[in-house]
Design an enzyme around this catalytic site. Structure first.
Site, PDB file in Angstrom:
ATOM      1  N   ASN A  23       0.808  -1.223   0.000  1.00 49.89           N
ATOM      2  CA  ASN A  23       0.000   0.000   0.000  1.00 49.89           C
ATOM      3  C   ASN A  23       0.841   1.273   0.000  1.00 49.89           C
ATOM      4  O   ASN A  23       0.305   2.385   0.039  1.00 49.89           O
ATOM      5  CB  ASN A  23      -0.964   0.015   1.189  1.00 49.89           C
ATOM      6  CG  ASN A  23      -0.223  -0.109   2.524  1.00 49.89           C
ATOM      7  OD1 ASN A  23       1.013  -0.036   2.557  1.00 49.89           O
ATOM      8  ND2 ASN A  23      -0.959  -0.317   3.597  1.00 49.89           N
ATOM      9  N   ASP A  74       2.760   2.722   2.261  1.00 51.63           N
ATOM     10  CA  ASP A  74       2.736   3.605   3.428  1.00 51.63           C
ATOM     11  C   ASP A  74       4.063   3.655   4.162  1.00 51.63           C
ATOM     12  O   ASP A  74       4.172   4.257   5.232  1.00 51.63           O
ATOM     13  CB  ASP A  74       1.622   3.193   4.385  1.00 51.63           C
ATOM     14  CG  ASP A  74       1.837   1.786   4.964  1.00 51.63           C
ATOM     15  OD1 ASP A  74       2.813   1.118   4.532  1.00 51.63           O
ATOM     16  OD2 ASP A  74       1.036   1.357   5.810  1.00 51.63           O
ATOM     17  N   HIS A 133      35.840 -19.441 -32.164  1.00 47.30           N
ATOM     18  CA  HIS A 133      35.523 -19.990 -33.482  1.00 47.30           C
ATOM     19  C   HIS A 133      34.500 -19.089 -34.172  1.00 47.30           C
ATOM     20  O   HIS A 133      33.507 -18.679 -33.555  1.00 47.30           O
ATOM     21  CB  HIS A 133      34.947 -21.403 -33.327  1.00 47.30           C
ATOM     22  CG  HIS A 133      34.341 -21.964 -34.591  1.00 47.30           C
ATOM     23  ND1 HIS A 133      32.979 -22.118 -34.756  1.00 47.30           N
ATOM     24  CD2 HIS A 133      34.912 -22.399 -35.736  1.00 47.30           C
ATOM     25  CE1 HIS A 133      32.736 -22.640 -35.949  1.00 47.30           C
ATOM     26  NE2 HIS A 133      33.889 -22.811 -36.559  1.00 47.30           N
ATOM     27  N   GLU A 191      39.006 -15.545 -35.055  1.00 42.37           N
ATOM     28  CA  GLU A 191      38.972 -16.076 -36.419  1.00 42.37           C
ATOM     29  C   GLU A 191      38.319 -15.075 -37.361  1.00 42.37           C
ATOM     30  O   GLU A 191      37.315 -14.440 -37.015  1.00 42.37           O
ATOM     31  CB  GLU A 191      38.202 -17.396 -36.451  1.00 42.37           C
ATOM     32  CG  GLU A 191      38.189 -18.045 -37.823  1.00 42.37           C
ATOM     33  CD  GLU A 191      37.496 -19.396 -37.817  1.00 42.37           C
ATOM     34  OE1 GLU A 191      37.569 -20.079 -38.855  1.00 42.37           O
ATOM     35  OE2 GLU A 191      36.882 -19.755 -36.805  1.00 42.37           O
ATOM     36  N   HIS A 247      32.403 -13.247 -43.577  1.00 42.58           N
ATOM     37  CA  HIS A 247      31.150 -13.949 -43.262  1.00 42.58           C
ATOM     38  C   HIS A 247      31.412 -15.443 -43.363  1.00 42.58           C
ATOM     39  O   HIS A 247      32.518 -15.877 -43.702  1.00 42.58           O
ATOM     40  CB  HIS A 247      29.999 -13.506 -44.179  1.00 42.58           C
ATOM     41  CG  HIS A 247      29.994 -14.159 -45.537  1.00 42.58           C
ATOM     42  ND1 HIS A 247      28.957 -14.943 -45.995  1.00 42.58           N
ATOM     43  CD2 HIS A 247      30.916 -14.142 -46.530  1.00 42.58           C
ATOM     44  CE1 HIS A 247      29.232 -15.373 -47.217  1.00 42.58           C
ATOM     45  NE2 HIS A 247      30.406 -14.906 -47.564  1.00 42.58           N
ATOM     46  N   GLU A 251      41.188 -17.192 -42.327  1.00 43.89           N
ATOM     47  CA  GLU A 251      40.738 -18.215 -43.277  1.00 43.89           C
ATOM     48  C   GLU A 251      40.545 -17.502 -44.610  1.00 43.89           C
ATOM     49  O   GLU A 251      39.575 -16.778 -44.818  1.00 43.89           O
ATOM     50  CB  GLU A 251      39.433 -18.855 -42.789  1.00 43.89           C
ATOM     51  CG  GLU A 251      39.584 -19.726 -41.552  1.00 43.89           C
ATOM     52  CD  GLU A 251      40.544 -20.890 -41.779  1.00 43.89           C
ATOM     53  OE1 GLU A 251      40.545 -21.441 -42.906  1.00 43.89           O
ATOM     54  OE2 GLU A 251      41.295 -21.237 -40.856  1.00 43.89           O
ATOM     55  N   ASP A 268      13.615 -27.085  -2.729  1.00 43.39           N
ATOM     56  CA  ASP A 268      14.232 -28.177  -1.974  1.00 43.39           C
ATOM     57  C   ASP A 268      15.630 -28.395  -2.556  1.00 43.39           C
ATOM     58  O   ASP A 268      15.833 -29.230  -3.429  1.00 43.39           O
ATOM     59  CB  ASP A 268      13.416 -29.476  -2.116  1.00 43.39           C
ATOM     60  CG  ASP A 268      11.972 -29.301  -1.717  1.00 43.39           C
ATOM     61  OD1 ASP A 268      11.705 -28.470  -0.840  1.00 43.39           O
ATOM     62  OD2 ASP A 268      11.099 -29.983  -2.287  1.00 43.39           O
ATOM     63  N   ASP A 322      12.239 -27.430   1.625  1.00 45.48           N
ATOM     64  CA  ASP A 322      11.572 -26.150   1.899  1.00 45.48           C
ATOM     65  C   ASP A 322      12.495 -25.104   2.523  1.00 45.48           C
ATOM     66  O   ASP A 322      12.138 -24.467   3.509  1.00 45.48           O
ATOM     67  CB  ASP A 322      10.369 -26.370   2.834  1.00 45.48           C
ATOM     68  CG  ASP A 322       9.304 -27.237   2.187  1.00 45.48           C
ATOM     69  OD1 ASP A 322       9.221 -27.220   0.947  1.00 45.48           O
ATOM     70  OD2 ASP A 322       8.586 -27.922   2.918  1.00 45.48           O
ATOM     71  N   ASP A 329      17.278 -27.768  -7.604  1.00 48.95           N
ATOM     72  CA  ASP A 329      16.034 -27.860  -6.843  1.00 48.95           C
ATOM     73  C   ASP A 329      15.429 -29.219  -7.124  1.00 48.95           C
ATOM     74  O   ASP A 329      15.104 -29.539  -8.271  1.00 48.95           O
ATOM     75  CB  ASP A 329      15.081 -26.738  -7.272  1.00 48.95           C
ATOM     76  CG  ASP A 329      13.719 -26.828  -6.587  1.00 48.95           C
ATOM     77  OD1 ASP A 329      13.641 -27.471  -5.515  1.00 48.95           O
ATOM     78  OD2 ASP A 329      12.741 -26.272  -7.124  1.00 48.95           O
TER      79      ASP A 329
END
Length: 1007
Positions: A179, A181, A336, A366, A380, A415, A792, A816, A845
């Protein structure tokens, strides 16, 4: 930039500035600068309307502001609501102007460059590209963000941790205050406890609430009262009992008590009383205690939670190894297809990737070069739909970012698929842009049988590429060289032969989509690791309905452990890869490859049979040659690309690099492991991913490190387990990109795949006591979110190294409690070669139908500190597990123990008794014992409360436990709690002797 000592700064301060300096703690800022920064902060918190640019033509108008805690940028409107934010801590870089790829898509003149800036954030360097209404507003944001980034990176580590905690507490309080406050009711506090994963009895919460509620507004907690309440709730039982053990049951440690603790438990030497008083002065929050030289529980907690109590050796944040050995004596972190943002067929290429990868410590990048329009070479992935970038832009980016974070040499793996004319242009750009960085005349290494050292190559860039043979005339501007030595990293049946088509792009994209599905369904590669079997394996037929559930289950576990966020990945590649990731199937179980006699060509040809939807012509692999420019050839010296040699053949020169696909390297590793290790003592080897990894997944780098391969190239855009191993490996030497191999890998020969690799040498026994956890969050992709059940948790520890050392153990489940679970269990591991081993902590968990990944931290064995330590989970604020680390030298016949469960001992006599019993752990466990291991809280009901954490004394004599591995398999088979992972099959080595060789650099000493 040179750092100025605090003394010299203080001497320059006027009395007024000195007062301001004392009040603000910003000793590096003058009064005027502070005024500017405060004005920036105020303006950013007030907010600014800006345009967010996207890949399309339209931008989005949004209102951006800095939150009240100065911890994150938020915006509105957004469908993400409260999740629409970028943490300041996640920001990697703020760039002025139109530098990002998104800005380049817009025509010149579209925006005033002074109004443009980009924010790069997150592990994948995502960009937020913004346009403000004025240059002044843009400068305000750029200045403010850079200030916040500098403040985070330069401030004292303790202050940062405390600030993070205070901000988190304030943010938590505000979110719980429904709220608005400014106070919390008991019901709001109870709801908050559930959100924080705290499962305390309701009556206990009410009691602490009442004790903290001290003002006139009874029944409500203000922020200060909430901090008091949180402090009462978070006082840690484990640390309190540990403090009592060394304080003679006082509520504080004096200087002598602290010295005994540091020497006996933390294995520190030559600790003085003055050092202890400095620690008390720094970490004790209570002025009265400071004055008396006393470290109370809050100060002790602060100290243990600081970097001084971290499991990572602080010396390893800096370069700590001898850097004067030949390059072939080092592991070198390698990338790579560095330019790609996503998959190998359709993703974007970006120069930003070079900046990110180089700054993250990578030292080998590379560059795939092809002929481009207008005589400009481009970069590319050939025969694909990946986007294209200019070679010149790539080299400029490398020049700018190569040595920002460290000065050790960068290897530029070229390359080359260009014509001679464009090769000359490449050589021109390399020479003009890189300049003196290519000049190796000052490197005194004329012996071709020995490579120069990283130290002698500081600030240098080595070009790896083809070189003209010596018998070609010096006057010839070009010549023919073999093209067989090129690492053809995309195989013929993975190529889109019409990938350069521009007239019917949609049809070509459909072909690519079909090819992606086809290659993955029939892929011979899994991005999954089996400690028993470092081989490339085959997927089962996708048509077997009975395997569907297992395939799905294993995929979920693999994805969970990697910690990948697929919603994030979608932003880094096209939507195709997002849907592809969901469709990708993985086998239910890894199978041992019966043979790796066939080479990669044979494997590829098998995949062609079923690909009726895509027609690709195979190119017969005959001996190929290509034209090479003299100008480009002359730039190559120590890193000449050569064809794959027989690893048994004596090499004549060390100034060369052989590239192997992961499949070929696996074959050699299986057939000639000792010879491969000797081969890597003299020259460099580069390993690259199989062409079938079209989704940019990564292979396991560890087996190649085991064989001494230096350049193990990974896809940096694919976050997950393999990159986590890579980061852990290279963090051991200041993340400088170079890690020295163990001495035994640089001289002499051994078989890394042997069950007794180094006979006659001492082994190491790692004894890990997993004590407790702190503030463990719900799993990242929890279906129920904050309304879900409290977790857990359990901890799994894995050793990754030589095959004989690979092993996993786990604690029991604590029900828990994600806030402060207590396990108090001991796990024991034997390592033959600890120098190359990685220790991986995973938190899960438990769920009735499986397990959910919470977080992980992987660390090199050599970087582990002894004693009581916190293991902070990677990328999760405040979440940690508290452990005790002990290491012994052992000899004799040893098998991996099952793990010593529940040895949270009270006195040395019991420790000796239980350690003797540890040698008898080969007896089988009943089904009921598995059920009993799962407890609602820790310690178990059968254990009495202990008042301390005395050292466990283990008998390190020959405690061979025959049949242990067989019984562990039986235990795993009857395990009712967890799904069995494909890679979790235990090793079953025969009794063995042996140990690791000497490591050159600093490491963790046995205690």
């Amino acid at each position: 930039m040179a750092l100025t000592s605090p003394k010299s700064v203080s001497e320059d301060l006027t009395p007024r500035k000195l007062m301001l300096h004392n009040e603000s703690c910003f000793h590096f800022l003058s009064a005027n600068v502070i005024t500017v920064v405060e004005r920036c902060m105020s303006s950013m918190q007030a907010g600014t309307q800006m345009i967010k640019l996207r890949g399309g033509s339209k931008g989005l108008v949004r209102f951006y502001y800095l939150d009240e805690h100065k911890s994150c940028i938020r915006w509105r409107p957004s469908r993400k609501n409260e999740k629409a934010k970028i943490s300041i801590d996640s920001i990697q870089e703020v760039c002025e102007g139109k530098q990002s790829e998104i800005f380049q898509r817009y025509a010149d003149g579209s925006f005033d460059p002074n109004c443009c800036f980009s924010i790069y954030y997150g592990d994948h360097m995502e960009s937020l590209d913004l346009v403000s209404s004025s240059g002044e507003e843009a400068r305000t944001w750029i200045t403010g963000l850079k200030y916040l980034m500098a403040g985070i990176s330069d401030e004292d580590s303790l202050a940062k941790r405390q600030r993070t905690r205070d901000q988190w507490l304030k943010q938590t309080f505000d979110e719980a205050d429904k709220n608005g406050d400014g106070s919390l009711s008991i019901n709001e506090v109870l709801q908050l406890m559930h959100k924080l994963n705290v499962n305390l009895p309701r009556q206990k919460v009410k009691q602490m609430f009442k004790e903290a509620d001290t003002d006139d507004n009874q029944g409500m907690l203000g922020f200060d009262e909430f901090c008091t309440f949180y402090k009462m709730m978070s006082t840690r039982r484990d640390l309190y009992l540990l403090m009592l053990t060394y304080s003679n049951h006082k509520d504080y440690l004096d200087a002598d008590d602290l010295r005994r603790f540091l020497e006996n438990e933390q294995k520190m030497t030559n600790v003085t009383k003055e050092q202890c008083l400095e620690i008390i002065s720094k970490f004790e929050p209570c002025p009265e205690n400071k004055k008396e030289g006393a470290l109370g529980i809050d100060g002790f907690t602060n100290y243990m939670r600081s970097p001084s109590g971290d499991i990572f050796n602080p010396e390893h944040y800096q370069v700590n190894q001898d850097m004067s050995y030949p390059l072939s004596h080092y592991f070198i972190t390698s990338s790579h297809n560095t330019y790609l943002m996503g998959d190998q067929l359709m993703s974007q290429s970006r120069v930003d990737m070079y900046a990110w990868v180089l700054q993250s410590g990578c030292r080998c990048v590379e560059v795939d070069c092809w002929d481009g329009p207008d005589g400009e070479p481009i970069v590319h992935h050939g025969y694909t739909l990946t986007s294209k970038i200019l070679f010149k832009d790539v080299i400029e980016t490398i020049n700018k970012y190569a040595f920002i974070k460290n000065e050790y040499p960068v290897i530029l793996s070229i390359e080359n698929h260009c014509s001679v004319i464009q090769q000359k242009k490449m050589a021109q750009y390399l020479t003009e842009i890189l300049g003196d960085k290519l000049d190796l005349s000052s490197v005194h290494s004329d012996d071709s049988t020995r490579l120069p050292s990283p130290a002698s190559l500081k600030g240098k860039i080595l070009v790896k590429g083809k070189k003209l043979p010596a018998n070609i005339s010096d006057d010839a501007e070009e010549g023919e060289v073999s093209d067989e030595d090129s690492a053809d990293e995309i195989d013929d049946d993975c190529k889109l032969m019409n990938g350069d088509a521009s007239t019917n792009r949609k049809r070509v994209e459909n072909i690519a989509k079909k090819k992606l599905d086809s290659l993955i369904k029939e892929s011979k590669i899994r991005d999954c690791e089996d400690p028993n079997n470092f081989t490339v394996t085959t997927l089962p037929s996708s048509g077997k309905a009975g395997q569907k559930s297992d395939i799905k289950k294993n995929k979920l576990e693999d994805d969970a452990e990697s910690g990948e966020d697929f919603s994030t990945n979608k932003r880094h590649s096209r939507t195709l890869m997002g849907s592809f990731s969901k469709r990708k199937k993985k086998g239910s179980k890894l199978k041992k490859a019966t043979s790796l006699e066939e080479d990669e060509d044979d494997m590829d040809s098998q995949g062609n049979v079923a690909r009726g939807s895509v027609h690709c012509t195979r190119i017969n692999r005959q001996k190929k040659t290509m034209k090479l420019s003299r100008a480009l050839s002359d730039l190559v010296k120590y890193t000449k690309s050569v064809g794959i040699h027989d690893v048994e053949t004596e090499i004549s020169s060390s100034w060369q690099v052989s590239s192997f696909s992961e499949t070929k390297a696996h074959q050699i590793l299986q057939q000639k492991p000792a010879q491969y290790l000797r081969f890597n003592q003299h020259q460099l080897s580069r390993i690259y991913p199989s062409s079938y990894r079209v989704d940019s997944s990564n292979y396991n780098p560890q087996p190649f490190w085991n064989a001494g391969c230096q350049l193990v190239a990974l896809n940096y855009q694919s976050e997950g387990r393999m990159l986590q191993l890579n980061r852990a490996k290279f963090s051991a030497n200041g993340n400088c990109g170079y890690v020295l191999k163990p001495n035994c890998m640089c001289q002499g020969v051994f078989n890394p795949n042997s069950e007794d690799p180094l006979p006659g040498q001492l082994k190491k026994q790692l004894i890990l006591r997993i004590i407790s956890g702190q503030q463990l969050p719900k799993p990242k992709d929890s279906m129920l979110g904050d309304r879900g059940e409290i977790i857990d948790p359990f901890v799994e520890v894995e050793v990754i190294g030589l095959p004989v050392d690979c092993f996993k153990e786990q604690t029991r489940v604590v029900d828990d409690n994600g806030f402060n679970p207590m396990w108090e269990e001991t796990l024991v591991f034997t390592l033959h070669m600890p120098e190359i081993a990685l220790i991986r902590f995973l938190v899960w968990d438990h769920d009735p139908i499986g397990r959910d990944f919470i977080g992980q931290r992987t660390i090199a064995f050599s970087s582990m500190m002894p004693g009581y330590r916190h293991v902070y989970l990677e990328g999760i604020e405040e979440a940690s597990i508290f452990v005790h680390v002990a290491i012994n030298d052992i000899c004799g016949k040893v098998k991996q123990a099952l793990g010593l469960k529940g040895l949270f001992l009270r006195n040395p006599k019991q420790a000796s008794l239980d350690s003797h019993a540890a040698g008898q752990l080969h007896r089988k466990h009943s089904f009921s014992s598995h059920i009993l291991r799962r407890t609602a809280s820790a310690p178990t009901k059968s254990q009495k409360k202990k008042k301390g954490f005395p050292e466990i004394a283990f008998d390190t004599k020959d405690n061979s436990s025959e049949g242990a591995s067989e019984d562990r398999e039986a235990e795993a088979a009857s395990q009712p709690r967890f799904e069995q992972e494909a890679e979790s099959a235990p090793l079953s080595p025969a009794p063995r002797d042996g140990a690791s060789g000497e490591v050159h650099g600093k490491g963790l000493k046995a205690v």
